[in-house]
Design a protein around this motif. Structure first.
Motif, short mmCIF file in Angstrom:
data_model
loop_
_atom_site.label_atom_id
_atom_site.label_comp_id
_atom_site.label_asym_id
_atom_site.label_seq_id
_atom_site.Cartn_x
_atom_site.Cartn_y
_atom_site.Cartn_z
N ALA A 88 -46.75 53.14 -97.61
CA ALA A 88 -45.81 52.35 -96.80
C ALA A 88 -45.57 53.01 -95.45
N ASP A 89 -45.43 54.35 -95.43
CA ASP A 89 -45.24 55.07 -94.16
C ASP A 89 -46.48 54.93 -93.27
N VAL A 91 -48.77 52.49 -93.28
CA VAL A 91 -48.88 51.12 -92.77
C VAL A 91 -47.90 50.91 -91.61
N GLU A 92 -46.68 51.41 -91.76
CA GLU A 92 -45.68 51.28 -90.69
C GLU A 92 -46.14 52.00 -89.43
N TYR A 93 -46.70 53.18 -89.57
CA TYR A 93 -47.18 53.96 -88.42
C TYR A 93 -48.34 53.24 -87.72
N LYS A 95 -49.06 49.98 -87.79
CA LYS A 95 -48.56 48.76 -87.16
C LYS A 95 -47.82 49.06 -85.86
N ARG A 96 -47.04 50.14 -85.86
CA ARG A 96 -46.25 50.49 -84.69
C ARG A 96 -47.12 50.91 -83.51
#
Length: 192
Positions: A88-89, A91-93, A95-96
């Motif tokens: 999850a971390d 994927v967030e990184y 995407k950002r």
């Protein structure tokens, strides 16, 4: 990676710019390695091409058409044996930090064991009966309520009885059509 890696997530990037895709896939894979997530080599998908045909003009050029085409490039990176929080971390990184014009699709997989809540495998109910029935050559099922092994023949017999009962209930519920009264005389071609 282990000898039998477990797929945890697939990150798919799509863009209309072919130059950016290899760099973006490398970025996603490198960032996964920095988080100690085992990642696959970049997977490149075939180019999706759409063609649009537009009439050039309504009068003299009515029969000639102009062709426009749209190409969409896609690639993916797969993550194996990753922790849910780490994925999850990651994927967030990713995407950002992606530039605009890049679509991201994430497919996450969760794997759960078949063990009971105590961590021990739940015992099979009546293993000797099930093994005996399976050895006899028939398909078996264990009734959840009675914990009794039911053979395939018994399953078919009970299903057939249920169907016959439901058909009988339907036949009794539908009203029978009324017959015409016998007062009328019917004329047939032979009667005169």
């Amino acid at each position: 990676m282990s000898s039998n890696p477990t797929l945890t997530a697939t990150l798919t990037l799509t863009t209309f710019m072919p130059d950016h895709l290899p760099l973006l896939l490398y970025f996603a894979r490198h960032s996964a390695h920095c988080l100690s997530l085992p990642a696959s080599e970049p997977i490149h998908f075939p180019v999706a091409t759409k063609k649009f045909y537009v009439v050039k003009g309504p009068f003299v050029h009515g029969k000639s058409k102009e062709v426009f085409e749209e190409k969409k490039f896609a690639g993916a990176v797969q993550i194996f044996d990753g922790d849910t929080k780490a994925v999850a971390d990651w994927v967030e990184y990713v995407k950002r930090n992606l530039p605009s014009g890049v679509d991201v699709a994430v497919e996450r997989f969760t794997w759960e064991s078949l063990d009971g809540p105590s961590g021990k495998t739940a015992p099979a109910s009546a293993p000797s009966e099930a093994a005996a029935a399976a050895a006899a050559g028939g398909a078996t099922e264990v009734d959840v309520v009675t914990k009794k092994v039911i053979s395939f023949e018994d399953q078919v017999r009970s299903k057939a009885e249920e169907l016959v009962k439901s058909w009988g209930a339907q036949a009794n519920a539908t009203p029978k059509p009324s017959r015409p009264s016998k007062d009328r005389k019917s004329s047939t071609p032979g009667d005169k």
